[in-house]
Design a protein around this motif. Structure first.
Motif, short mmCIF file in Angstrom:
data_model
loop_
_atom_site.label_atom_id
_atom_site.label_comp_id
_atom_site.label_asym_id
_atom_site.label_seq_id
_atom_site.Cartn_x
_atom_site.Cartn_y
_atom_site.Cartn_z
N GLY A 12 -3.08 0.20 -0.69
CA GLY A 12 -3.07 -0.66 -1.87
C GLY A 12 -3.68 -0.09 -3.15
O GLY A 12 -3.51 -0.69 -4.21
N LYS A 13 -4.38 1.05 -3.07
CA LYS A 13 -5.05 1.56 -4.29
C LYS A 13 -4.03 2.01 -5.33
O LYS A 13 -4.13 1.69 -6.51
N LYS A 15 -0.93 1.18 -5.42
CA LYS A 15 -0.10 0.01 -5.77
C LYS A 15 -0.69 -0.77 -6.95
O LYS A 15 0.03 -1.22 -7.83
N LYS A 16 -2.02 -0.90 -6.96
CA LYS A 16 -2.68 -1.63 -8.05
C LYS A 16 -2.34 -1.00 -9.40
O LYS A 16 -2.11 -1.69 -10.38
N GLU A 19 1.19 -1.69 -10.41
CA GLU A 19 1.35 -3.05 -10.94
C GLU A 19 0.85 -3.19 -12.38
O GLU A 19 1.40 -3.93 -13.17
#
Ligand SMILES: Cc1cc2nc3c(=O)[nH]c(=O)nc-3n(C[C@H](O)[C@H](O)[C@H](O)COP(=O)(O)O)c2cc1C
Length: 152
Positions: A12-13, A15-16, A19
């Motif tokens: 998720g790092k 991905k942030k 986004e």
């Protein structure tokens, strides 16, 4: 200005950051999924290590992005074994990103900054690679500040 974000993120790092870029630029997002289940951190380390030994090629599930549609392509990934994850590199190569503006963003737990940039250069021939973002636990950079300061 047509922008695409091509990225992979396992925990998720990365991905942030993808986004944040999406929010600022409304770019088309392409999440590159490997056609193999890596599982969590330990399982991935073991599986990717085995792939390297066996020289196994892993493909991705999504079809190559039509790079010619875009002016700017953001490329984001976590460092795996010191560089770009091998399946992700295969995918980027399959998109034939040539002569574009490419902005890489990479996260890691420790190192891999120079080798990741080199991997981007090799997989995106004749591109202008600029505004490289790299952050690791040792060398923490603020992605929000980076995104805010970006001017295309
Ligand atoms: C298979 C695997 C290999 C990794 N190899 C490295 C490495 O060589 N160097 C490093 O600093 N971090 C390494 N990491 C850690 C990730 O790069 C780091 O946790 C990253 O920020 C995760 O991003 P993500 O949340 O977007 O997946 C590795 C992680 C995995 C799963």
């Amino acid at each position: 200005m047509n922008c695409a974000i091509i990225y992979y993120s396992q925990s998720g790092k990365t991905k942030k950051i993808a986004e944040m870029l999406k929010k600022k630029y409304g770019a088309d997002m392409y999440f590159v999924t490997p056609n193999k289940e890596y599982g969590g951190y330990i399982s991935s380390v073991v599986k990717v290590g085995a792939e390297k030994i066996k020289k196994e090629k892993v493909e991705s599930k999504i079809i190559p992005v039509k790079a010619e549609k875009y002016d700017v392509i953001f490329i984001g990934f976590p460092v795996w074994y010191g560089s770009m994850p091998p399946f992700f590199r295969e995918y980027v190569l399959s998109c034939k990103i040539i002569g574009k503006t490419v902005i890489p963003f990479v996260t890691a737990s420790a190192g891999g900054k120079a080798s990741s940039l080199k991997a981007v250069k090799q997989s995106c021939p004749n591109c202008e690679i600029r505004d490289y973002f790299f952050s690791s636990s040792i060398n923490k950079e603020d992605p929000e500040k980076w995104v805010e300061a970006l001017i295309l």
